[in-house]
Enzyme design. Structure first.
Site, short mmCIF file in Angstrom:
data_model
loop_
_atom_site.label_atom_id
_atom_site.label_comp_id
_atom_site.label_asym_id
_atom_site.label_seq_id
_atom_site.Cartn_x
_atom_site.Cartn_y
_atom_site.Cartn_z
N LYS A 157 38.80 20.74 47.68
CA LYS A 157 39.99 20.37 48.45
C LYS A 157 40.59 19.05 47.99
O LYS A 157 41.73 18.74 48.32
CB LYS A 157 39.70 20.37 49.95
CG LYS A 157 38.83 19.27 50.52
CD LYS A 157 38.68 19.58 52.01
CE LYS A 157 38.03 18.56 52.89
NZ LYS A 157 36.82 17.92 52.49
N LYS A 190 33.75 24.10 41.13
CA LYS A 190 33.99 24.53 42.50
C LYS A 190 35.47 24.36 42.86
O LYS A 190 36.11 23.41 42.43
CB LYS A 190 33.14 23.64 43.42
CG LYS A 190 32.82 24.22 44.75
CD LYS A 190 31.84 23.33 45.50
CE LYS A 190 32.58 22.20 46.20
NZ LYS A 190 31.78 21.53 47.24
N LYS A 248 30.41 5.92 42.37
CA LYS A 248 31.81 5.54 42.62
C LYS A 248 32.04 4.08 42.94
O LYS A 248 33.18 3.62 42.91
CB LYS A 248 32.38 6.39 43.77
CG LYS A 248 32.47 7.86 43.44
CD LYS A 248 33.37 8.57 44.42
CE LYS A 248 33.30 10.08 44.25
NZ LYS A 248 33.48 10.77 45.51
P1 AMP Z 1 34.14 19.59 51.01
O1 AMP Z 1 35.45 20.31 51.00
O2 AMP Z 1 33.55 19.44 49.65
O3 AMP Z 1 34.19 18.31 51.81
O4 AMP Z 1 33.09 20.54 51.78
C1 AMP Z 1 33.24 20.93 53.12
C2 AMP Z 1 32.44 22.20 53.35
O5 AMP Z 1 33.04 23.31 52.68
C3 AMP Z 1 30.99 22.16 52.85
O6 AMP Z 1 30.21 22.93 53.75
C4 AMP Z 1 31.06 22.85 51.52
O7 AMP Z 1 29.83 23.45 51.16
C5 AMP Z 1 32.13 23.91 51.76
N1 AMP Z 1 32.85 24.18 50.50
C6 AMP Z 1 33.72 23.36 49.88
N2 AMP Z 1 34.23 23.91 48.77
C7 AMP Z 1 33.65 25.13 48.66
C8 AMP Z 1 33.77 26.20 47.70
N3 AMP Z 1 34.58 26.11 46.65
N4 AMP Z 1 33.03 27.31 47.91
C9 AMP Z 1 32.22 27.41 48.98
N5 AMP Z 1 32.07 26.46 49.91
C10 AMP Z 1 32.77 25.32 49.76
#
Ligand code: AMP
Length: 320
Positions: free
Chosen positions: A194, A191, A110
């Site tokens: 967010k 996935k 990035k």
């Molecule tokens: P993030 O939202 O990518 O910053 O991730 C924050 C936490 O949420 C981490 O522990 C990720 O592994 C978990 N997480 C995020 N998106 C998913 C998803 N679609 N399914 C399962 N776990 C998720």
């Protein structure tokens, strides 16, 4: 000694059902018999262009959501309220090398070679190492995307200890038990994230039942028909498999479901049943700001207390 768990969530984007099933639920379950420190990593949300008002709003929402998700038996804090994080981060920058920070995937993908890249995108792995080392966890569970960061944390801790004396506990890296991985309803090979800009396939924790129903109703499936169309097959039927996994993770049962319409209705009911109590607690907390402020003030005070000796030892070791 009680096990200590540490986990910080970045206030970028709105939390999703993926975050709930993949992170918040396991974090809540880990509270039994352990000493848990859970925080909002607001400083990590500043490595790319950011809007102060949005950062404040997301941080506030996340503070409430962590409580609403049942993490009330943990020490909850906002990272920037515990200055030891940035203080130790600087000391670790003084052990890290430009070679190893340049090899970090986020920076390579990035920021490298782009003149307007924030310096913090380059140095945040040192801040992440400080986040971890300050709390002396024996083990750090990591998904694949975090492996490089925790390996760097171990390298920095070992180098620091070798050069300046034993200060840090070098955490072991453990692969967590495969948790729920929720996929985007519109793009079931990716996935549910967010930070996705297209949110048609993303269920947010504060989505109303109507919005959940609409998003699930439009979820991508496939053109199979027949009595066994509703079956898991990650490779050939990613959309249907994802819906089935969400259904089961949310306490529903696939028994007797033979059409995609019925599957989607069952998924909607199960997801709404999980989100409603959380949203109710969120609404209650939103009207009791003083309580939320007290919880986070006490959490930050406790986090400052447990991290102070680690920072002091590191400062003394380097000659400050
Ligand atoms: P993030 O939202 O990518 O910053 O991730 C924050 C936490 O949420 C981490 O522990 C990720 O592994 C978990 N997480 C995020 N998106 C998913 C998803 N679609 N399914 C399962 N776990 C998720």
């Amino acid at each position: 000694m009680t096990t200590r768990h540490l986990s910080l969530l970045k206030p970028t984007g709105r939390l999703t059902l993926g975050n709930l099933l993949g992170a918040l639920r396991p974090m809540a379950a880990a509270q039994d018999g352990a000493d848990c420190y859970y925080g909002v990593a607001d400083l990590h949300a500043m490595t790319v262009t950011h809007d102060p008002a949005v950062l404040r709003e997301r941080t506030d929402e996340l503070r409430l959501l962590l409580l609403a998700a049942g993490l009330d038996r943990s020490t909850l804090f906002v990272q920037s309220r515990v200055p030891a994080h940035t203080q130790l981060s600087y000391l670790l920058e003084c052990v890290a090398t430009t070679g190893e920070l340049s090899r970090m995937i986020q920076f390579k993908e990035k920021g490298r070679g782009v003149g307007s890249t924030r310096v913090s995108l380059y140095t945040y792995p040192a801040l992440m190492a400080a986040d971890i080392l300050l709390y002396r966890p024996a083990r750090v569970p990591v998904g694949d995307d975090q492996r490089q960061h925790v390996e760097l944390t171990r390298d920095l801790a070992q180098r620091f200890n070798r050069t300046y004396g034993e200060v840090f506990t070098v955490p072991e890296l453990v692969v967590p038990a495969a948790g729920a991985r929720v996929m985007d309803l519109q793009d079931p090979r990716s996935k549910m994230g967010k930070s996705s800009t297209d949110t048609a396939g993303v269920i947010h924790l504060l989505d109303s039942p109507d919005v959940v129903r609409r998003k699930v109703a439009r979820a991508v499936t496939d053109s199979d028909t027949g009595p066994d169309a509703v079956r898991p097959d990650r490779e050939r039927k990613p959309g249907v498999s994802n819906l089935l996994e969400v259904l089961v993770a949310c306490g529903g049962s696939p028994a007797g479901l033979t059409t995609y319409g019925a599957l989607k209705r069952a998924v909607t009911d199960a997801v709404v049943a999980v989100l409603e109590p959380l949203q109710q607690r969120y609404a209650d907390l939103a009207t009791d700001r003083a309580h939320v402020a007290d919880v986070y003030a006490a959490g930050a005070a406790r986090a400052r207390e447990v991290t102070a000796p680690v920072l002091a030892a590191a400062e003394a070791a380097v000659g400050l």
